[in-house]
Design a protein around this motif. Sequence first.
Motif, short mmCIF file in Angstrom:
data_model
loop_
_atom_site.label_atom_id
_atom_site.label_comp_id
_atom_site.label_asym_id
_atom_site.label_seq_id
_atom_site.Cartn_x
_atom_site.Cartn_y
_atom_site.Cartn_z
N LEU A 73 43.04 31.18 42.84
CA LEU A 73 43.28 32.61 42.64
C LEU A 73 41.97 33.37 42.50
O LEU A 73 41.77 34.43 43.12
N GLY A 74 41.07 32.85 41.69
CA GLY A 74 39.79 33.53 41.50
C GLY A 74 38.96 33.57 42.76
O GLY A 74 38.33 34.58 43.08
N GLY A 75 38.96 32.45 43.51
CA GLY A 75 38.19 32.41 44.75
C GLY A 75 38.68 33.41 45.77
O GLY A 75 37.88 34.08 46.43
N ARG A 76 40.00 33.55 45.88
CA ARG A 76 40.55 34.50 46.85
C ARG A 76 40.33 35.93 46.41
O ARG A 76 39.92 36.79 47.20
N ILE A 77 40.60 36.21 45.14
CA ILE A 77 40.40 37.58 44.63
C ILE A 77 38.94 37.98 44.72
O ILE A 77 38.61 39.13 45.08
N GLY A 78 38.05 37.04 44.42
CA GLY A 78 36.62 37.34 44.53
C GLY A 78 36.20 37.67 45.94
O GLY A 78 35.42 38.59 46.17
N LEU A 81 37.46 41.23 46.80
CA LEU A 81 36.74 42.31 46.13
C LEU A 81 35.28 42.43 46.56
O LEU A 81 34.77 43.53 46.76
N PHE A 82 34.61 41.29 46.72
CA PHE A 82 33.17 41.31 46.93
C PHE A 82 32.75 41.29 48.40
O PHE A 82 31.68 41.79 48.74
N TYR A 83 33.58 40.71 49.27
CA TYR A 83 33.11 40.46 50.63
C TYR A 83 33.83 41.24 51.72
O TYR A 83 33.27 41.42 52.80
N ASN A 84 35.06 41.68 51.49
CA ASN A 84 35.75 42.36 52.59
C ASN A 84 36.82 43.32 52.07
O ASN A 84 37.93 43.37 52.61
N LEU A 85 36.49 44.10 51.04
CA LEU A 85 37.48 44.98 50.42
C LEU A 85 38.05 46.02 51.38
O LEU A 85 39.27 46.25 51.38
N ALA A 93 48.53 42.72 53.33
CA ALA A 93 49.29 41.49 53.57
C ALA A 93 48.36 40.31 53.84
O ALA A 93 48.71 39.15 53.59
N ASP A 94 47.14 40.59 54.32
CA ASP A 94 46.19 39.52 54.62
C ASP A 94 45.63 38.88 53.35
O ASP A 94 44.99 37.82 53.42
N ILE A 95 45.82 39.51 52.22
CA ILE A 95 45.28 38.96 50.97
C ILE A 95 45.83 37.56 50.70
O ILE A 95 45.11 36.67 50.24
N ILE A 96 47.11 37.36 51.01
CA ILE A 96 47.72 36.06 50.73
C ILE A 96 47.56 35.08 51.88
O ILE A 96 47.97 33.93 51.77
N ALA A 97 46.94 35.51 52.97
CA ALA A 97 46.77 34.64 54.14
C ALA A 97 45.53 33.76 53.96
O ALA A 97 44.55 33.86 54.71
N VAL A 98 45.57 32.90 52.96
CA VAL A 98 44.41 32.08 52.64
C VAL A 98 44.10 31.07 53.74
O VAL A 98 42.97 30.57 53.84
N TRP A 99 45.10 30.77 54.59
CA TRP A 99 44.87 29.80 55.67
C TRP A 99 43.93 30.36 56.74
O TRP A 99 43.44 29.60 57.57
N LYS A 100 43.69 31.66 56.70
CA LYS A 100 42.75 32.25 57.64
C LYS A 100 41.31 32.17 57.15
O LYS A 100 40.40 32.62 57.83
N GLY A 101 41.12 31.62 55.94
CA GLY A 101 39.78 31.49 55.39
C GLY A 101 39.42 32.65 54.48
O GLY A 101 40.11 33.67 54.44
N GLY A 102 38.34 32.46 53.74
CA GLY A 102 37.86 33.51 52.87
C GLY A 102 38.04 33.18 51.40
O GLY A 102 39.04 33.52 50.79
#
Length: 270
Positions: A73-78, A81-85, A93-102
Amino acid sequence: MLALPFPTIDPVLVQIGPLSIRWYALAYIAGLVLGWLLGRRLVAMPRLWGGTSPMKPQDLDDALFWATLGVILGGRIGYVLFYNLPHFAAHPADIIAVWKGGMSFHGGLTGTIVALVLFARARGIRILSLLDVAGVVAPLGLLFGRIANFINSELWGRPADVPWAVVFPNGGGVPRHPSQLYEAGLEGILLFVIMLAAVRMGALKRPGLAAGLFGMGYGCGRIVGEFFREPDVQLGYLAFGTTMGMWLSVPVVLAGASLAAFALTRKRAS
């Protein structure tokens, strides 16, 4: 110009129908499991803590679940917020698409700290001692994570003319620093050796010292690595040729130094 070809490694280890097992996921799992096993070993050795361990090995079984949530959770939220807000603000909707990387390590670090603090308070465990255990084992996760970054051909380095430069498949055909491996060496291997040496010298007898040393070691290693790493394309270089990774690492170094200094002023367990 001399350069090494990128090794032929499929990011997907096993593909079973629609289900794929990737090296990146295995790196997270390996880091967490090995860290958990080492953590259990540390807390099972009372002499490292001055005679009485502040927690039981069984406590780390549950702490592993909390730490996993904090990392993800922290890695994705970070990252959001920090890299592609701007992108995620336009495409929530892309926030939960962790399979796309980031994923952001600094975000994952913050999430893990919050999770472990809450867990320690719920269990009545000394917070700084639990963070010390996390600081000792964290370099294992960093080591596997950076190697996975290399296998995925992501987060590669700046253009280089050194003999060990690598031509990454998606790096524009330009020889580049294998910065993922540099960081694996600095944040993983070297920092792990430092943390083990600190434990051997009695760091766990001063609550907060090992956690502080990890903060300083990681922050300095990341800043050095950023000099060879290509910044994220959506951010580029910031003021004075710095990068977001550098700026996010500065408070980690300062917080680590402050925590270590505080720990050294406390009475050492006999």
